[in-house]
Design a protein around this motif. Structure first.
Motif, short mmCIF file in Angstrom:
data_model
loop_
_atom_site.label_atom_id
_atom_site.label_comp_id
_atom_site.label_asym_id
_atom_site.label_seq_id
_atom_site.Cartn_x
_atom_site.Cartn_y
_atom_site.Cartn_z
N ASN A 24 13.77 1.41 4.54
CA ASN A 24 15.24 1.39 4.47
C ASN A 24 15.75 0.16 3.73
OD1 ASN A 24 15.36 3.79 5.95
ND2 ASN A 24 15.28 2.66 7.87
N ASN A 25 15.05 -0.20 2.65
CA ASN A 25 15.42 -1.30 1.77
C ASN A 25 15.43 -2.65 2.50
OD1 ASN A 25 15.69 -1.77 -0.93
ND2 ASN A 25 17.91 -1.77 -0.90
N ARG A 26 14.56 -2.77 3.51
CA ARG A 26 14.40 -4.02 4.26
C ARG A 26 12.92 -4.24 4.51
NH1 ARG A 26 18.77 -6.34 5.80
NH2 ARG A 26 17.96 -7.41 7.62
N PHE A 27 12.56 -5.47 4.88
CA PHE A 27 11.18 -5.75 5.26
C PHE A 27 11.16 -6.31 6.67
CE2 PHE A 27 12.47 -9.96 3.99
CZ PHE A 27 11.70 -10.83 4.75
N LYS A 28 10.01 -6.14 7.34
CA LYS A 28 9.85 -6.66 8.69
C LYS A 28 8.36 -6.87 8.93
CE LYS A 28 10.92 -7.26 13.14
NZ LYS A 28 11.64 -8.39 13.62
N CYS A 29 8.00 -8.06 9.41
CA CYS A 29 6.62 -8.31 9.82
C CYS A 29 6.57 -8.11 11.33
CB CYS A 29 6.16 -9.71 9.46
SG CYS A 29 4.51 -10.04 10.09
N PHE A 30 5.69 -7.22 11.75
CA PHE A 30 5.59 -6.92 13.17
C PHE A 30 4.68 -7.89 13.91
CE2 PHE A 30 7.21 -3.07 11.25
CZ PHE A 30 8.28 -2.81 12.08
N SER A 31 4.10 -8.85 13.18
CA SER A 31 3.30 -9.89 13.83
C SER A 31 4.11 -11.15 14.07
CB SER A 31 2.08 -10.24 12.98
OG SER A 31 1.17 -9.18 12.97
N CYS A 32 4.74 -11.67 13.00
CA CYS A 32 5.47 -12.94 13.15
C CYS A 32 6.97 -12.76 13.31
CB CYS A 32 5.16 -13.87 11.98
SG CYS A 32 5.84 -13.36 10.38
N GLY A 33 7.48 -11.54 13.09
CA GLY A 33 8.89 -11.27 13.33
C GLY A 33 9.82 -11.53 12.16
N ASP B 253 0.83 -1.20 0.00
CA ASP B 253 0.00 0.00 0.00
C ASP B 253 0.87 1.26 0.00
OD1 ASP B 253 0.83 0.53 2.64
OD2 ASP B 253 -1.02 -0.22 3.54
N ARG B 254 0.23 2.40 0.01
CA ARG B 254 0.97 3.66 -0.10
C ARG B 254 1.80 3.97 1.15
NH1 ARG B 254 -1.61 8.41 1.76
NH2 ARG B 254 -3.53 7.94 2.85
N HIS B 255 1.56 3.22 2.22
CA HIS B 255 2.34 3.40 3.44
C HIS B 255 3.47 2.38 3.52
CE1 HIS B 255 -0.64 6.21 4.88
NE2 HIS B 255 -1.58 5.33 4.62
N HIS B 256 3.72 1.71 2.39
CA HIS B 256 4.76 0.69 2.27
C HIS B 256 4.52 -0.48 3.22
CE1 HIS B 256 7.61 3.94 0.50
NE2 HIS B 256 6.62 3.65 -0.29
N LYS B 257 3.26 -0.91 3.30
CA LYS B 257 2.89 -2.07 4.11
C LYS B 257 2.15 -3.07 3.24
CE LYS B 257 2.84 0.13 8.57
NZ LYS B 257 2.12 0.36 9.80
N ALA B 258 2.21 -4.35 3.66
CA ALA B 258 1.55 -5.41 2.93
C ALA B 258 1.09 -6.49 3.90
CB ALA B 258 2.50 -6.02 1.89
N LEU B 259 0.18 -7.32 3.42
CA LEU B 259 -0.19 -8.49 4.19
C LEU B 259 1.02 -9.42 4.22
CD1 LEU B 259 -3.75 -9.22 2.76
CD2 LEU B 259 -3.20 -8.18 4.97
N CYS B 260 1.34 -9.94 5.38
CA CYS B 260 2.49 -10.82 5.50
C CYS B 260 2.23 -12.11 4.74
CB CYS B 260 2.80 -11.12 6.97
SG CYS B 260 4.28 -12.14 7.16
N ILE B 261 3.19 -12.55 3.97
CA ILE B 261 3.05 -13.76 3.16
C ILE B 261 3.48 -15.01 3.93
CG2 ILE B 261 3.29 -12.59 0.96
CD1 ILE B 261 6.25 -13.31 1.00
N TYR B 262 3.94 -14.84 5.17
CA TYR B 262 4.44 -15.96 5.95
C TYR B 262 3.45 -16.46 6.99
CZ TYR B 262 8.61 -14.29 3.68
OH TYR B 262 9.50 -13.88 2.73
N HIS B 263 2.34 -15.75 7.18
CA HIS B 263 1.31 -16.21 8.10
C HIS B 263 -0.03 -15.63 7.64
CE1 HIS B 263 2.08 -12.22 9.91
NE2 HIS B 263 0.84 -12.29 10.35
N GLN B 264 -1.12 -16.14 8.18
CA GLN B 264 -2.45 -15.62 7.84
C GLN B 264 -2.58 -14.22 8.42
OE1 GLN B 264 -4.87 -16.92 5.95
NE2 GLN B 264 -3.56 -18.65 5.46
N ASP B 265 -2.55 -13.26 7.54
CA ASP B 265 -2.55 -11.85 7.95
C ASP B 265 -3.85 -11.21 7.47
OD1 ASP B 265 -1.41 -9.67 9.17
OD2 ASP B 265 0.12 -9.32 7.65
#
Length: 191
Positions: free
Chosen positions: A46-55, A25-37
């Motif tokens: 900063n050219n990295r990704f991080k899921c704040f739910s599954c880590g 999305d426009r806030h540079h967020k997405a549904l995590c592809i590693y768990h049911q989000d």
């Protein structure tokens, strides 16, 4: 600098994610592809990704590695092939400075365009609220009442403002680009 460093430093993770069908999305967020989000919890910054739910988190190489169940070198090869980077993975790495500069230029243009979308959306959201308030406040009570100029302006402009907001929020990249060109043309004529 080796191939791994070259990819981490010069290939925008947003481009990588979008290439592999991750909707950001426009806030540079997405549904995590590693768990049911159900709510976007994967952030790109900063050219990295991080899921704040599954880590889960990391670089573009880590993203491709996890996405396709690859070893690190296989992920680098896939990125090299899919983005036509032309990295020679068999010999010592020598960066193509022209390609690096072009990629950086594209990254800066992409960020500037995203900033324009955010700023323009905020402006038109404020306008939509202003017009809606004027339509409520100055709506004629009786048929014989004169139309207030602010009511007339709001009625005439609210549809266009909402149309622009729809493009900025849910439009395709082509629609957003066309809107950018149209609005800039109108500014030039007005100026």
């Amino acid at each position: 600098m080796d191939s791994f460093d070259h990819i981490r430093r010069n290939l925008d993770i947003l481009l990588v994610a979008q290439r592999y069908d991750i909707n950001i999305d426009r806030h540079h967020k997405a549904l995590c592809i590693y768990h049911q989000d159900k709510k976007p919890s994967m952030s790109f910054k900063n050219n990295r990704f991080k899921c704040f739910s599954c880590g889960v988190g990391g670089s573009s190489i880590d993203l491709v590695q996890k996405l396709f169940s690859l070893e690190p070198l296989q992920a680098v090869k896939k990125i090299n092939d899919d983005f036509e980077l032309g990295l020679d993975l068999k010999t010592d790495y020598k960066p193509d400075m022209g390609k690096m500069q072009e990629m950086e230029k594209q990254r800066q243009l992409s960020r500037a365009f995203d900033d324009w979308i955010d700023k323009t959306h905020s402006t038109y959201a404020r306008l939509a609220r202003y017009y809606w308030q004027n339509m409520q406040k100055y709506r004629p009570v009786n048929e014989e009442d004169e139309f207030h100029p602010l009511y007339v302006e709001a009625v005439h402009r609210i549809e266009t403002v909402n149309f622009y907001l729809g493009i900025l929020l849910k439009g395709t990249q082509e629609e957003k680009t066309a809107l950018y060109k149209d609005l800039n043309r109108m500014e030039v004529k007005a100026g």
